[in-house]
Design a protein around this motif. Structure first.
Motif, PDB file in Angstrom:
ATOM      1  N   MET A  49       1.047  -1.173  -0.263  1.00 22.68           N
ATOM      2  CA  MET A  49      -0.134   0.068   0.059  1.00 22.68           C
ATOM      3  C   MET A  49       0.882   1.223  -0.024  1.00 22.68           C
ATOM      4  O   MET A  49       1.750   1.269   0.744  1.00 22.68           O
ATOM      5  CB  MET A  49      -0.863   0.161   1.207  1.00 22.68           C
ATOM      6  CG  MET A  49      -2.007   1.016   1.235  1.00 22.68           C
ATOM      7  SD  MET A  49      -2.808   1.263   2.893  1.00 22.68           S
ATOM      8  CE  MET A  49      -3.210  -0.598   3.004  1.00 22.68           C
ATOM      9  N   ASP A  50       0.509   2.166  -0.617  1.00 24.82           N
ATOM     10  CA  ASP A  50       1.041   3.639  -0.993  1.00 24.82           C
ATOM     11  C   ASP A  50       0.699   4.295   0.271  1.00 24.82           C
ATOM     12  O   ASP A  50      -0.483   4.384   0.577  1.00 24.82           O
ATOM     13  CB  ASP A  50       0.842   4.249  -1.925  1.00 24.82           C
ATOM     14  CG  ASP A  50       2.029   5.294  -2.237  1.00 24.82           C
ATOM     15  OD1 ASP A  50       1.935   6.185  -1.702  1.00 24.82           O
ATOM     16  OD2 ASP A  50       2.663   5.132  -3.231  1.00 24.82           O
ATOM     17  N   PHE A  78       4.082  -0.871   3.565  1.00 24.27           N
ATOM     18  CA  PHE A  78       4.050   0.565   3.181  1.00 24.27           C
ATOM     19  C   PHE A  78       5.218   0.851   2.325  1.00 24.27           C
ATOM     20  O   PHE A  78       6.240   0.667   2.616  1.00 24.27           O
ATOM     21  CB  PHE A  78       4.030   1.507   4.334  1.00 24.27           C
ATOM     22  CG  PHE A  78       2.445   1.555   4.924  1.00 24.27           C
ATOM     23  CD1 PHE A  78       1.410   1.758   4.249  1.00 24.27           C
ATOM     24  CD2 PHE A  78       2.354   1.781   6.355  1.00 24.27           C
ATOM     25  CE1 PHE A  78       0.281   1.727   4.878  1.00 24.27           C
ATOM     26  CE2 PHE A  78       1.236   1.671   7.003  1.00 24.27           C
ATOM     27  CZ  PHE A  78       0.140   1.838   6.111  1.00 24.27           C
ATOM     28  N   LEU A  79       4.787   1.769   1.263  1.00 25.82           N
ATOM     29  CA  LEU A  79       5.532   2.163   0.118  1.00 25.82           C
ATOM     30  C   LEU A  79       5.412   3.798   0.235  1.00 25.82           C
ATOM     31  O   LEU A  79       4.161   4.239   0.128  1.00 25.82           O
ATOM     32  CB  LEU A  79       5.456   1.963  -1.445  1.00 25.82           C
ATOM     33  CG  LEU A  79       5.607   0.395  -1.666  1.00 25.82           C
ATOM     34  CD1 LEU A  79       5.196   0.123  -3.092  1.00 25.82           C
ATOM     35  CD2 LEU A  79       6.865  -0.381  -1.245  1.00 25.82           C
ATOM     36  N   SER A  80       6.570   4.548   0.507  1.00 23.25           N
ATOM     37  CA  SER A  80       6.492   6.017   0.800  1.00 23.25           C
ATOM     38  C   SER A  80       7.678   6.927   0.704  1.00 23.25           C
ATOM     39  O   SER A  80       8.966   6.175   0.848  1.00 23.25           O
ATOM     40  CB  SER A  80       5.947   6.497   2.286  1.00 23.25           C
ATOM     41  OG  SER A  80       5.997   7.795   2.412  1.00 23.25           O
ATOM     42  N   ILE A  89       6.860   6.430  10.210  1.00 23.89           N
ATOM     43  CA  ILE A  89       7.394   5.422  10.656  1.00 23.89           C
ATOM     44  C   ILE A  89       6.513   4.827  11.913  1.00 23.89           C
ATOM     45  O   ILE A  89       6.176   3.554  12.170  1.00 23.89           O
ATOM     46  CB  ILE A  89       8.735   5.285  10.652  1.00 23.89           C
ATOM     47  CG1 ILE A  89       9.675   5.695   9.320  1.00 23.89           C
ATOM     48  CG2 ILE A  89       9.472   3.909  11.356  1.00 23.89           C
ATOM     49  CD1 ILE A  89      10.804   5.854   9.387  1.00 23.89           C
ATOM     50  N   PHE A  90       6.710   5.843  13.049  1.00 18.16           N
ATOM     51  CA  PHE A  90       5.772   5.652  14.351  1.00 18.16           C
ATOM     52  C   PHE A  90       4.476   5.164  14.130  1.00 18.16           C
ATOM     53  O   PHE A  90       3.790   4.046  14.673  1.00 18.16           O
ATOM     54  CB  PHE A  90       5.852   6.659  15.134  1.00 18.16           C
ATOM     55  CG  PHE A  90       7.569   7.042  15.562  1.00 18.16           C
ATOM     56  CD1 PHE A  90       8.406   5.684  15.795  1.00 18.16           C
ATOM     57  CD2 PHE A  90       8.046   8.237  15.783  1.00 18.16           C
ATOM     58  CE1 PHE A  90       9.667   6.072  16.173  1.00 18.16           C
ATOM     59  CE2 PHE A  90       9.523   8.508  16.200  1.00 18.16           C
ATOM     60  CZ  PHE A  90      10.225   7.249  16.268  1.00 18.16           C
ATOM     61  N   LYS A 103      10.610   5.115  -1.080  1.00 24.73           N
ATOM     62  CA  LYS A 103      10.757   5.233  -2.688  1.00 24.73           C
ATOM     63  C   LYS A 103      12.011   6.192  -2.912  1.00 24.73           C
ATOM     64  O   LYS A 103      12.501   7.068  -2.102  1.00 24.73           O
ATOM     65  CB  LYS A 103       9.815   6.089  -2.982  1.00 24.73           C
ATOM     66  CG  LYS A 103       8.188   5.261  -3.131  1.00 24.73           C
ATOM     67  CD  LYS A 103       7.272   5.939  -3.742  1.00 24.73           C
ATOM     68  CE  LYS A 103       5.846   5.162  -3.681  1.00 24.73           C
ATOM     69  NZ  LYS A 103       4.733   5.965  -4.246  1.00 24.73           N
ATOM     70  N   PRO A 104      12.587   6.037  -3.788  1.00 28.44           N
ATOM     71  CA  PRO A 104      12.395   4.946  -4.890  1.00 28.44           C
ATOM     72  C   PRO A 104      12.778   3.631  -4.440  1.00 28.44           C
ATOM     73  O   PRO A 104      13.786   3.168  -3.550  1.00 28.44           O
ATOM     74  CB  PRO A 104      13.450   5.288  -6.069  1.00 28.44           C
ATOM     75  CG  PRO A 104      14.452   5.932  -5.516  1.00 28.44           C
ATOM     76  CD  PRO A 104      13.930   6.747  -4.228  1.00 28.44           C
TER      77      PRO A 104
END
Length: 404
Positions: A49-50, A78-80, A89-90, A103-104
């Protein structure tokens, strides 16, 4: 199957292509609402999930998943691009997000994690299947154990009653056989006597009448033999205590009975030393009588009968067991040079009333070999035969030296 959630179609296509190149099944959703509907309908091993999605809160989606019993164990990646902001992150950690990739995206790193999650998912499914099977097995065993003693006791009681019933019927059958044998033999004997008187007194010059009388006498003799054989077969059910038996004496007694027939057919009898075994002498006498009688009866018309009776000790209860001086079994072979038979019919020759030969040419009831087989089996032995048409037969017997 892996679910990709992202509101940017181009990102979905790129990521989907990457996963499919590694033969991974992929499903996609472009909104939080669509994703939740699919998650509740399908089983996914992983969700990618983005984080940055303008139309829904990714962390809220994960919270909903965590609260649902069906989806709470599904891992999420998670992709961010916001790796500099620690709050994301927390926040991900608070909602049990398993992985957080910035990302990338490093494709190799992503694929490594995806494959690990898929492997874990497969292992968990295998463990679940094993657990379910074990639970069922434990349940079945517990139920069986609970009822086993009751069933055993009931089964034992029924077997005891059945055994008593069979013993009673067996005793009644033996008594019936004796009575029937006596009652049938008596009128047959009278028929034979009166027929012979008629032949001698009234039909001396009537060839056709004498022929009919001779046929009648033969029929009466066959009936008498049949009754005698049936009685012998029924006697085999009786319990008789075995004793030490010198088979050489048994064999000589049988050969003495056949003296006239052996002389008439110019037969040659060859024997070797036979062992002493624990057995029922009268029954083994019957076995030798049937086998030697058959060898003389089914002899070849071109050559005089040659009958060989040999014996050796063997180590195991098997037709092909090697010879052994210390063996606990003996192998006895009765071999002849008679008409033989086709081995394709081997099973038939040991069945009562079965005969492979024309009874108009070879007299008999078809009971002799059935009696021999039953006797050998009562002695915990084996019997079989080897033969070819026109090349004689070998009857092979395996018997224990001591009664078991």
């Amino acid at each position: 199957m892996v679910l990709i959630i992202n509101n940017i179609k181009a990102d979905i296509i790129a990521l989907k292509k990457t996963l499919e190149l590694h033969n991974i099944d992929v499903d996609t959703a472009e909104s939080g609402e669509e994703a939740l509907k699919k998650i509740l309908k399908n089983n996914y091993c992983l969700i990618i999930m983005d984080v940055q999605t303008p139309d829904f809160d990714s962390f809220e989606v994960v919270k909903i998943l965590s609260a649902n019993k069906q989806t709470k164990d599904v891992p999420v990646i998670f992709l961010s691009a916001l790796n500099i902001e620690k709050k994301y992150i927390f926040k991900g950690s608070e909602t049990s997000v398993v992985e957080y990739i910035t990302k990338p995206v490093d494709t190799d790193l992503l694929m490594l994690k995806v494959k690990n999650f898929i492997k874990i998912y497969e292992q968990q499914n295998e463990l679940k299947e094993i657990k379910d099977l074990l639970s069922k097995e434990i349940k079945i065993r517990k139920e069986a154990q609970d009822n086993l003693e009751t069933k055993i006791a009931e089964r034992t009681r029924k077997l005891v009653l059945k055994n008593e019933e069979l013993e009673m019927k067996n005793h009644e059958l033996q008594q019936f056989s004796w009575v029937v044998s006596h009652d049938l033999n008596e009128p047959i004997r009278k028929i034979q006597v009166f027929i012979k008187i008629i032949k001698e007194l009234y039909l001396k010059n009537d060839e056709k009448g004498i022929d009919y009388i001779d046929r009648t006498i033969k029929s009466a003799e066959r009936m008498q033999t049949l009754i005698t054989d049936l009685l012998a077969y029924s006697r085999l059910s009786a319990k008789v205590k075995p004793e030490i038996t010198n088979l050489n004496i048994v064999l000589q007694d049988v050969l003495s009975d056949f003296d006239y027939l052996i002389e008439r057919k110019n037969a040659t009898i060859k024997t070797t030393e036979l062992p002493a075994i624990e057995s029922i002498p009268s029954q083994l006498r019957q076995v030798f009588q049937n086998l030697i009688g058959n060898a003389l009866k089914f002899s070849n018309t071109e050559n005089p009968p040659v009958i060989e009776i040999t014996s050796e000790l063997i180590s195991d209860k098997s037709f092909d067991s090697p010879a052994s001086p210390e063996g606990k079994y003996c192998r006895i072979i009765v071999k002849d040079n008679g008409i033989g038979f086709d081995e394709a019919y081997l099973d038939r020759i040991f069945i009562i009333f079965q005969s492979l030969n024309d009874r108009r040419m070879y007299e008999g009831t078809g009971i002799g070999l059935a009696i021999a087989k039953k006797i050998i089996e009562k002695h915990n032995g084996l019997i079989t035969a080897k033969s070819e048409v026109g090349k004689g037969a070998r009857f092979i017997i395996v018997l224990p030296l001591k009664h078991e």
